[in-house]
Write a protein that holds these residues in place. Structure first.
Motif, PDB file in Angstrom:
ATOM      1  N   SER A  80      33.429   7.363   4.289  1.00 25.63           N
ATOM      2  CA  SER A  80      35.027   6.593   3.751  1.00 25.63           C
ATOM      3  C   SER A  80      35.032   5.585   3.414  1.00 25.63           C
ATOM      4  CB  SER A  80      35.225   7.422   5.293  1.00 25.63           C
ATOM      5  OG  SER A  80      36.460   5.839   5.631  1.00 25.63           O
ATOM      6  N   PRO A  81      35.144   4.462   2.733  1.00 27.03           N
ATOM      7  CA  PRO A  81      36.675   5.555   2.267  1.00 27.03           C
ATOM      8  C   PRO A  81      36.545   6.319   0.725  1.00 27.03           C
ATOM      9  CG  PRO A  81      36.034   2.979   1.345  1.00 27.03           C
ATOM     10  CD  PRO A  81      35.201   3.561   2.400  1.00 27.03           C
ATOM     11  N   PHE A 105      36.639  -4.163   6.157  1.00 27.39           N
ATOM     12  CA  PHE A 105      37.348  -2.201   5.519  1.00 27.39           C
ATOM     13  C   PHE A 105      35.637  -2.078   6.334  1.00 27.39           C
ATOM     14  CE2 PHE A 105      35.928  -2.995   1.132  1.00 27.39           C
ATOM     15  CZ  PHE A 105      35.102  -2.263   0.967  1.00 27.39           C
ATOM     16  N   SER A 106      35.693  -0.493   6.642  1.00 24.69           N
ATOM     17  CA  SER A 106      34.309   0.125   7.124  1.00 24.69           C
ATOM     18  C   SER A 106      34.329   0.929   5.928  1.00 24.69           C
ATOM     19  CB  SER A 106      34.751   1.252   8.766  1.00 24.69           C
ATOM     20  OG  SER A 106      34.364   0.389   9.841  1.00 24.69           O
ATOM     21  N   LEU A 107      33.018   1.533   5.792  1.00 19.57           N
ATOM     22  CA  LEU A 107      32.572   2.487   4.890  1.00 19.57           C
ATOM     23  C   LEU A 107      31.830   3.607   5.860  1.00 19.57           C
ATOM     24  CD1 LEU A 107      31.050   2.381   1.488  1.00 19.57           C
ATOM     25  CD2 LEU A 107      29.605   3.476   3.302  1.00 19.57           C
ATOM     26  N   SER A 108      31.566   4.467   5.894  1.00 21.15           N
ATOM     27  CA  SER A 108      30.866   5.919   6.508  1.00 21.15           C
ATOM     28  C   SER A 108      29.719   6.944   5.063  1.00 21.15           C
ATOM     29  CB  SER A 108      30.576   6.068   7.637  1.00 21.15           C
ATOM     30  OG  SER A 108      32.465   7.116   7.591  1.00 21.15           O
ATOM     31  N   ALA A 109      29.009   7.269   5.886  1.00 17.70           N
ATOM     32  CA  ALA A 109      28.091   8.387   4.701  1.00 17.70           C
ATOM     33  C   ALA A 109      27.316   9.449   5.751  1.00 17.70           C
ATOM     34  CB  ALA A 109      27.221   7.211   3.551  1.00 17.70           C
ATOM     35  N   SER A 110      27.205  10.495   4.640  1.00 18.71           N
ATOM     36  CA  SER A 110      26.561  11.290   5.617  1.00 18.71           C
ATOM     37  C   SER A 110      25.304  11.377   4.346  1.00 18.71           C
ATOM     38  CB  SER A 110      27.143  12.620   5.467  1.00 18.71           C
ATOM     39  OG  SER A 110      27.460  12.993   4.506  1.00 18.71           O
ATOM     40  N   VAL A 111      23.864  12.106   5.405  1.00 18.60           N
ATOM     41  CA  VAL A 111      22.814  12.135   5.054  1.00 18.60           C
ATOM     42  C   VAL A 111      22.421  12.975   5.121  1.00 18.60           C
ATOM     43  CG1 VAL A 111      20.862  10.702   4.680  1.00 18.60           C
ATOM     44  CG2 VAL A 111      22.469  10.018   4.522  1.00 18.60           C
ATOM     45  N   SER A 112      21.511  13.690   4.201  1.00 16.92           N
ATOM     46  CA  SER A 112      20.918  15.725   4.510  1.00 16.92           C
ATOM     47  C   SER A 112      19.977  15.459   3.465  1.00 16.92           C
ATOM     48  CB  SER A 112      22.226  16.702   4.071  1.00 16.92           C
ATOM     49  OG  SER A 112      21.845  17.845   4.532  1.00 16.92           O
ATOM     50  N   PRO A 113      18.888  15.645   4.370  1.00 20.26           N
ATOM     51  CA  PRO A 113      18.256  16.254   5.638  1.00 20.26           C
ATOM     52  C   PRO A 113      18.159  14.872   6.375  1.00 20.26           C
ATOM     53  CG  PRO A 113      16.741  16.418   4.390  1.00 20.26           C
ATOM     54  CD  PRO A 113      17.466  16.080   3.079  1.00 20.26           C
ATOM     55  N   ALA A 114      17.911  14.590   7.669  1.00 20.31           N
ATOM     56  CA  ALA A 114      17.887  13.461   8.100  1.00 20.31           C
ATOM     57  C   ALA A 114      17.160  12.513   7.520  1.00 20.31           C
ATOM     58  CB  ALA A 114      17.789  13.446   9.856  1.00 20.31           C
ATOM     59  N   LEU A 115      17.006  11.315   8.157  1.00 13.92           N
ATOM     60  CA  LEU A 115      15.960  10.683   7.194  1.00 13.92           C
ATOM     61  C   LEU A 115      14.567  10.528   7.385  1.00 13.92           C
ATOM     62  CD1 LEU A 115      18.092   7.190   6.346  1.00 13.92           C
ATOM     63  CD2 LEU A 115      17.821   8.933   5.378  1.00 13.92           C
ATOM     64  N   GLU A 116      13.678  10.184   6.869  1.00 16.14           N
ATOM     65  CA  GLU A 116      12.027  10.709   6.959  1.00 16.14           C
ATOM     66  C   GLU A 116      11.974   9.279   8.226  1.00 16.14           C
ATOM     67  OE1 GLU A 116       9.861  12.847   7.558  1.00 16.14           O
ATOM     68  OE2 GLU A 116      11.053  14.302   7.448  1.00 16.14           O
ATOM     69  N   TYR A 117      10.754   8.955   9.427  1.00 13.31           N
ATOM     70  CA  TYR A 117      10.503   7.992   9.975  1.00 13.31           C
ATOM     71  C   TYR A 117      10.277   6.707   8.943  1.00 13.31           C
ATOM     72  CZ  TYR A 117       7.961   4.626  12.495  1.00 13.31           C
ATOM     73  OH  TYR A 117       7.250   3.050  12.913  1.00 13.31           O
ATOM     74  N   GLY A 118      10.842   5.499   8.416  1.00 12.24           N
ATOM     75  CA  GLY A 118      10.605   4.512   8.021  1.00 12.24           C
ATOM     76  C   GLY A 118      11.478   4.311   7.051  1.00 12.24           C
ATOM     77  N   ASP A 119      12.069   5.459   6.470  1.00 15.02           N
ATOM     78  CA  ASP A 119      13.132   5.804   5.191  1.00 15.02           C
ATOM     79  C   ASP A 119      14.859   4.882   5.646  1.00 15.02           C
ATOM     80  OD1 ASP A 119      11.121   7.048   4.242  1.00 15.02           O
ATOM     81  OD2 ASP A 119      12.487   9.057   3.960  1.00 15.02           O
ATOM     82  N   LYS A 120      15.544   4.346   5.197  1.00 11.06           N
ATOM     83  CA  LYS A 120      16.074   3.452   5.962  1.00 11.06           C
ATOM     84  C   LYS A 120      17.632   3.753   4.158  1.00 11.06           C
ATOM     85  CE  LYS A 120      14.449   0.291   8.223  1.00 11.06           C
ATOM     86  NZ  LYS A 120      15.058   0.330  10.121  1.00 11.06           N
ATOM     87  N   LEU A 121      19.260   3.761   4.683  1.00 10.33           N
ATOM     88  CA  LEU A 121      19.928   3.667   3.764  1.00 10.33           C
ATOM     89  C   LEU A 121      20.220   2.259   3.334  1.00 10.33           C
ATOM     90  CD1 LEU A 121      22.207   5.934   5.850  1.00 10.33           C
ATOM     91  CD2 LEU A 121      20.930   6.653   3.509  1.00 10.33           C
TER      92      LEU A 121
END
Length: 177
Positions: free
Chosen positions: A86-87, A100-116
């Motif tokens: 979204s959007p 406005f807001s923005l959302s995302a999906s990440v697969s697999p879940a982030l490992e420790y230390g990784d960021k978006l």
């Protein structure tokens, strides 16, 4: 007084290996002295001090040091699947302040230390974060390309989403009658 005596005993014990005898001498006032020579005065009480043998052993052999060893945590190169949910692509943000807001999906879940990291028009927007939602404020009018990068704690880009384009409508001037 006791500290000075202890210090003196420790100092003398380090030299005792090469000495044959250490004498403890107490004078008429009760002052204690340690010496390697027998007392001359008969008014002083003296006694030989028996010291334990000092344990002398050779140090362990020196290990060769390898300076090329890297003790840092190896970076896992995880290929994240990142999608902006979204959007949707080609969305028009209606008249207003450009929020406005923005959302995302990440697969697999982030490992420790990784960021978006949110990328707005090819430039980082804000700081990298571990959550997958952003609130954008005061975005200028016009077309804007958005994408999300997964970055390691050292800043290396691991994955990136496909870009989404949004159009922001904002008045360019306020007209008053």
């Amino acid at each position: 007084m006791r500290i000075a005596l202890l210090f003196l005993m420790l100092t003398l014990s380090s030299f005792a290996q090469g000495q044959t005898r250490i004498y403890k001498v107490v004078d008429a006032n009760g002052n204690i002295t340690f010496t390697d020579k027998p007392p001359i005065s008969t008014q002083e009480k003296s006694s030989a001090v028996e010291l334990n043998q000092i344990n002398i052993s050779a140090p362990p052999p020196e290990r060769a040091r390898n300076t090329s060893i890297d003790n840092s945590k190896p970076e896992a190169n995880i290929d994240y699947d990142i999608t902006i949910t979204s959007p949707p692509d080609s969305t028009t943000i209606p008249m207003g302040p450009g929020n406005f807001s923005l959302s995302a999906s990440v697969s697999p879940a982030l490992e420790y230390g990784d960021k978006l990291q949110l990328i707005l028009n090819g430039e980082p927007y804000g700081r990298p974060q571990s959550t997958s939602t952003w609130g954008l404020t005061n975005v200028l009018r016009g077309a804007h390309d958005l994408s999300i990068q997964a970055v390691s704690d050292s800043g290396k880009v691991l994955s990136q989403s496909r870009p989404v384009r949004v159009y922001v409508l904002r008045p360019s001037k306020l007209y008053r009658n």
